[in-house]
Design a protein around this motif. Structure first.
Motif, PDB file in Angstrom:
ATOM      1  N   GLY A 182       0.819  -1.205   0.000  1.00 10.61           N
ATOM      2  CA  GLY A 182       0.000   0.000   0.000  1.00 10.61           C
ATOM      3  C   GLY A 182       0.851   1.251   0.000  1.00 10.61           C
ATOM      4  O   GLY A 182       1.948   1.286  -0.557  1.00 10.61           O
ATOM      5  N   ASN A 183       0.350   2.301   0.658  1.00  9.21           N
ATOM      6  CA  ASN A 183       1.090   3.559   0.783  1.00  9.21           C
ATOM      7  C   ASN A 183       1.753   3.694   2.141  1.00  9.21           C
ATOM      8  O   ASN A 183       2.302   4.746   2.471  1.00  9.21           O
ATOM      9  N   ILE A 184       1.695   2.603   2.945  1.00 14.74           N
ATOM     10  CA  ILE A 184       2.064   2.702   4.352  1.00 14.74           C
ATOM     11  C   ILE A 184       3.458   2.182   4.663  1.00 14.74           C
ATOM     12  O   ILE A 184       4.240   2.820   5.366  1.00 14.74           O
ATOM     13  N   THR A 185       3.805   1.003   4.165  1.00 13.39           N
ATOM     14  CA  THR A 185       5.015   0.356   4.659  1.00 13.39           C
ATOM     15  C   THR A 185       5.888  -0.230   3.552  1.00 13.39           C
ATOM     16  O   THR A 185       5.394  -0.898   2.647  1.00 13.39           O
ATOM     17  N   HIS A 186       7.169   0.057   3.650  1.00 15.87           N
ATOM     18  CA  HIS A 186       8.184  -0.489   2.738  1.00 15.87           C
ATOM     19  C   HIS A 186       9.455  -0.691   3.578  1.00 15.87           C
ATOM     20  O   HIS A 186      10.468  -0.008   3.393  1.00 15.87           O
ATOM     21  N   PRO A 187       9.422  -1.651   4.500  1.00 19.71           N
ATOM     22  CA  PRO A 187      10.490  -1.740   5.505  1.00 19.71           C
ATOM     23  C   PRO A 187      11.860  -2.143   4.977  1.00 19.71           C
ATOM     24  O   PRO A 187      12.867  -1.767   5.572  1.00 19.71           O
ATOM     25  N   THR A 188      11.926  -2.908   3.876  1.00 16.80           N
ATOM     26  CA  THR A 188      13.263  -3.237   3.376  1.00 16.80           C
ATOM     27  C   THR A 188      13.945  -2.008   2.790  1.00 16.80           C
ATOM     28  O   THR A 188      15.169  -1.871   2.871  1.00 16.80           O
ATOM     29  N   GLY A 218      13.360   0.993   4.022  1.00 12.99           N
ATOM     30  CA  GLY A 218      13.745   1.683   5.246  1.00 12.99           C
ATOM     31  C   GLY A 218      15.030   1.131   5.829  1.00 12.99           C
ATOM     32  O   GLY A 218      15.886   1.877   6.320  1.00 12.99           O
ATOM     33  N   LEU A 219      15.189  -0.199   5.769  1.00  9.24           N
ATOM     34  CA  LEU A 219      16.402  -0.827   6.294  1.00  9.24           C
ATOM     35  C   LEU A 219      17.645  -0.403   5.524  1.00  9.24           C
ATOM     36  O   LEU A 219      18.681  -0.092   6.124  1.00  9.24           O
ATOM     37  N   LEU A 220      17.569  -0.402   4.201  1.00 12.21           N
ATOM     38  CA  LEU A 220      18.768  -0.047   3.436  1.00 12.21           C
ATOM     39  C   LEU A 220      19.097   1.431   3.617  1.00 12.21           C
ATOM     40  O   LEU A 220      20.281   1.816   3.629  1.00 12.21           O
ATOM     41  N   ASP A 221      18.069   2.267   3.787  1.00 12.07           N
ATOM     42  CA  ASP A 221      18.314   3.674   4.074  1.00 12.07           C
ATOM     43  C   ASP A 221      19.010   3.827   5.423  1.00 12.07           C
ATOM     44  O   ASP A 221      19.979   4.583   5.565  1.00 12.07           O
ATOM     45  N   MET A 222      18.519   3.088   6.418  1.00 18.12           N
ATOM     46  CA  MET A 222      19.127   3.146   7.748  1.00 18.12           C
ATOM     47  C   MET A 222      20.543   2.593   7.740  1.00 18.12           C
ATOM     48  O   MET A 222      21.433   3.140   8.393  1.00 18.12           O
ATOM     49  N   TYR A 223      20.745   1.502   7.016  1.00 22.45           N
ATOM     50  CA  TYR A 223      22.073   0.896   6.965  1.00 22.45           C
ATOM     51  C   TYR A 223      23.073   1.843   6.305  1.00 22.45           C
ATOM     52  O   TYR A 223      24.234   1.930   6.719  1.00 22.45           O
ATOM     53  N   THR A 224      22.620   2.597   5.303  1.00 21.31           N
ATOM     54  CA  THR A 224      23.473   3.592   4.672  1.00 21.31           C
ATOM     55  C   THR A 224      23.887   4.653   5.688  1.00 21.31           C
ATOM     56  O   THR A 224      25.054   5.055   5.749  1.00 21.31           O
ATOM     57  N   VAL A 225      22.932   5.107   6.490  1.00 23.18           N
ATOM     58  CA  VAL A 225      23.230   6.097   7.531  1.00 23.18           C
ATOM     59  C   VAL A 225      24.194   5.512   8.567  1.00 23.18           C
ATOM     60  O   VAL A 225      25.155   6.164   8.988  1.00 23.18           O
ATOM     61  N   ARG A 253       5.575   5.816   1.367  1.00 23.77           N
ATOM     62  CA  ARG A 253       5.772   4.651   2.229  1.00 23.77           C
ATOM     63  C   ARG A 253       7.235   4.409   2.573  1.00 23.77           C
ATOM     64  O   ARG A 253       7.537   3.956   3.684  1.00 23.77           O
ATOM     65  N   SER A 254       8.159   4.710   1.668  1.00 25.59           N
ATOM     66  CA  SER A 254       9.574   4.519   1.996  1.00 25.59           C
ATOM     67  C   SER A 254      10.021   5.532   3.051  1.00 25.59           C
ATOM     68  O   SER A 254      10.800   5.202   3.950  1.00 25.59           O
ATOM     69  N   GLY A 255       9.511   6.753   2.958  1.00 27.60           N
ATOM     70  CA  GLY A 255       9.832   7.774   3.958  1.00 27.60           C
ATOM     71  C   GLY A 255       9.300   7.422   5.323  1.00 27.60           C
ATOM     72  O   GLY A 255       9.959   7.640   6.354  1.00 27.60           O
ATOM     73  N   HIS A 256       8.101   6.834   5.356  1.00 26.69           N
ATOM     74  CA  HIS A 256       7.522   6.429   6.637  1.00 26.69           C
ATOM     75  C   HIS A 256       8.326   5.296   7.270  1.00 26.69           C
ATOM     76  O   HIS A 256       8.555   5.278   8.490  1.00 26.69           O
ATOM     77  N   SER A 257       8.761   4.348   6.448  1.00 26.29           N
ATOM     78  CA  SER A 257       9.552   3.234   6.965  1.00 26.29           C
ATOM     79  C   SER A 257      10.887   3.725   7.505  1.00 26.29           C
ATOM     80  O   SER A 257      11.343   3.294   8.571  1.00 26.29           O
ATOM     81  N   PHE A 258      11.518   4.628   6.772  1.00 26.51           N
ATOM     82  CA  PHE A 258      12.780   5.212   7.216  1.00 26.51           C
ATOM     83  C   PHE A 258      12.579   5.950   8.540  1.00 26.51           C
ATOM     84  O   PHE A 258      13.378   5.807   9.483  1.00 26.51           O
ATOM     85  N   ALA A 259      11.503   6.723   8.640  1.00 24.67           N
ATOM     86  CA  ALA A 259      11.232   7.500   9.848  1.00 24.67           C
ATOM     87  C   ALA A 259      11.012   6.596  11.064  1.00 24.67           C
ATOM     88  O   ALA A 259      11.490   6.897  12.163  1.00 24.67           O
ATOM     89  N   PRO A 280      11.139  10.577  -0.548  1.00 22.71           N
ATOM     90  CA  PRO A 280      10.543   9.234  -0.650  1.00 22.71           C
ATOM     91  C   PRO A 280      10.206   8.756  -2.052  1.00 22.71           C
ATOM     92  O   PRO A 280       9.692   7.654  -2.224  1.00 22.71           O
ATOM     93  N   GLY A 281      10.452   9.564  -3.066  1.00 24.62           N
ATOM     94  CA  GLY A 281      10.209   9.092  -4.425  1.00 24.62           C
ATOM     95  C   GLY A 281       8.751   8.908  -4.754  1.00 24.62           C
ATOM     96  O   GLY A 281       8.359   7.920  -5.361  1.00 24.62           O
ATOM     97  N   CYS A 282       7.928   9.872  -4.360  1.00 31.44           N
ATOM     98  CA  CYS A 282       6.496   9.819  -4.634  1.00 31.44           C
ATOM     99  C   CYS A 282       6.257   9.999  -6.137  1.00 31.44           C
ATOM    100  O   CYS A 282       6.691  10.987  -6.728  1.00 31.44           O
ATOM    101  N   SER A 283       5.591   9.054  -6.776  1.00 33.07           N
ATOM    102  CA  SER A 283       5.411   9.088  -8.222  1.00 33.07           C
ATOM    103  C   SER A 283       4.463  10.208  -8.638  1.00 33.07           C
ATOM    104  O   SER A 283       3.526  10.559  -7.922  1.00 33.07           O
TER     105      SER A 283
END
Length: 337
Positions: A148-154, A156-163, A186-192, A251-254
């Motif tokens: 959906g528009n809510i969750t993209h945790p993988t 989020g993980l790669l963003d966090m791992y980069t940080v 959704r990617s921004g929410h997962s990262f947050a 977050p790459g919103c289309s």
């Protein structure tokens, strides 16, 4: 570093076990504790040298990827991660037309059937409610590759791992998540959610009528997260806010389909455009190099592409870290002996 009774060489299986993910679904980044996330990052560091070669710890294991929405980076990096671990992949990139879903098979039945073939499932789907209703049918762990528009945790993980690899810490970092439509970020929410778990400060900036969903803010509030929201800033105000941050995440919103919807969206996006001059002024004023992160794909109205060739660019570097962290995730969820 202090000497403790636990001092010993790094052992991959210890880090994987410490995540607590074995046999579980991965739905949201905050499914993991702070300690679990750190264990996952340490496992990824152990696996990182093999992201371009191969191990043999998933021999005989099968990953099935089912992507009901288009994907390049998430699908390829998830499949590559399994291959690099020594496992196998079966995949369907258009299940709505090429699987029994086209013959009205329910997602419930699909997950139950696919569980008989695979040891783990990577699922991307446009309807998060439908996924959560069907998830109990799966008999193997399921990775959210975007629901959906809510969750993209993988992501989020790669963003966090980069940080984690860039800074070695999260505490004390101030990270902006900005978009002309935060309802679909959704990617921004997962990262947050991950940043909040690790103690970073989050700065949201977007239109007031398209703000962060209540579900995400509820999770942030439950964690006692440090976050603030800014609405309808003009370009100057946005630039000043960027200067106060260490990282900016897009977050790459289309862009919506249809000329009228596109025109409205691009008009809103103009106030959130990031130019190289803003970053250079901030560096001259504060001495700080502000990193620009993006889940990709990008469009021209988001930021200055001259950033590509500067020290501020992190969005392509994020891709380089995506395989190692997904290797760690898959191995944690399946487990190794």
């Amino acid at each position: 570093m202090a000497i403790t009774k636990d001092f010993k060489p790094n052992k991959l299986s210890d880090y994987l076990e410490a995540t607590g993910l074995k046999g579980k679904n991965f739905k949201f980044v905050d499914d993991l504790s702070k300690e679990g996330l750190l264990s996952l990052f340490k496992a990824a560091e152990v696996l990182e040298p093999y992201w371009r070669s191969k191990l043999n710890i998933m021999n005989g294991k099968v990953l099935c990827t089912m992507f009901f929405q288009p994907s390049t980076r998430t699908r390829f990096s998830t499949e590559t991660a399994m291959i690099r671990l020594g496992g196998s992949v079966i995949t369907e990139s258009d299940p709505s037309h090429n699987s029994s879903v086209a013959k009205d098979e329910s997602l419930w039945d699909t997950l139950r059937v696919v569980s008989q073939y695979a040891n783990i499932i990577g699922l991307r789907h446009p309807d998060d409610k439908q996924v959560f209703e069907a998830l109990p049918a799966a008999e193997v762990p399921v990775i959210s590759c975007g629901w959906g528009n809510i969750t993209h945790p993988t992501q989020g993980l790669l963003d966090m791992y980069t940080v984690y690899r860039a800074f070695g810490r999260f505490e004390g970092l101030r990270v902006m998540v900005t978009s002309p439509d935060l309802t679909r970020a959704r990617s921004g929410h997962s990262f947050a959610l991950g940043l909040a778990r690790m103690g970073a400060e989050i700065v949201y900036s977007g239109p007031k009528n398209l703000k962060t969903p209540d579900l995400i803010k509820g999770k942030l509030n439950d964690m006692g997260a440090k976050y603030e929201e800014h609405f309808d800033l003009n370009k100057k105000e946005q630039g000043e806010l960027i200067t106060t941050c260490d990282l900016v995440y897009l977050p790459g919103c289309s862009v919506p389909v249809g000329q009228d919807a596109r025109d409205v969206f691009m008009e809103k996006a103009a106030n959130y455009y990031i130019d190289l001059e803003t970053l250079e002024k901030a560096k001259k004023k504060t001495g700080k190099i502000i990193g620009i992160m993006h889940s990709l794909p990008r469009f021209k109205g988001e930021f200055d592409f001259r950033i590509d060739n500067t020290e501020h660019e992190l969005y392509f570097k994020q891709i380089s870290f995506s395989v190692a962290i997904r290797m760690a995730l898959i191995a944690s969820m399946i487990g190794i002996s």
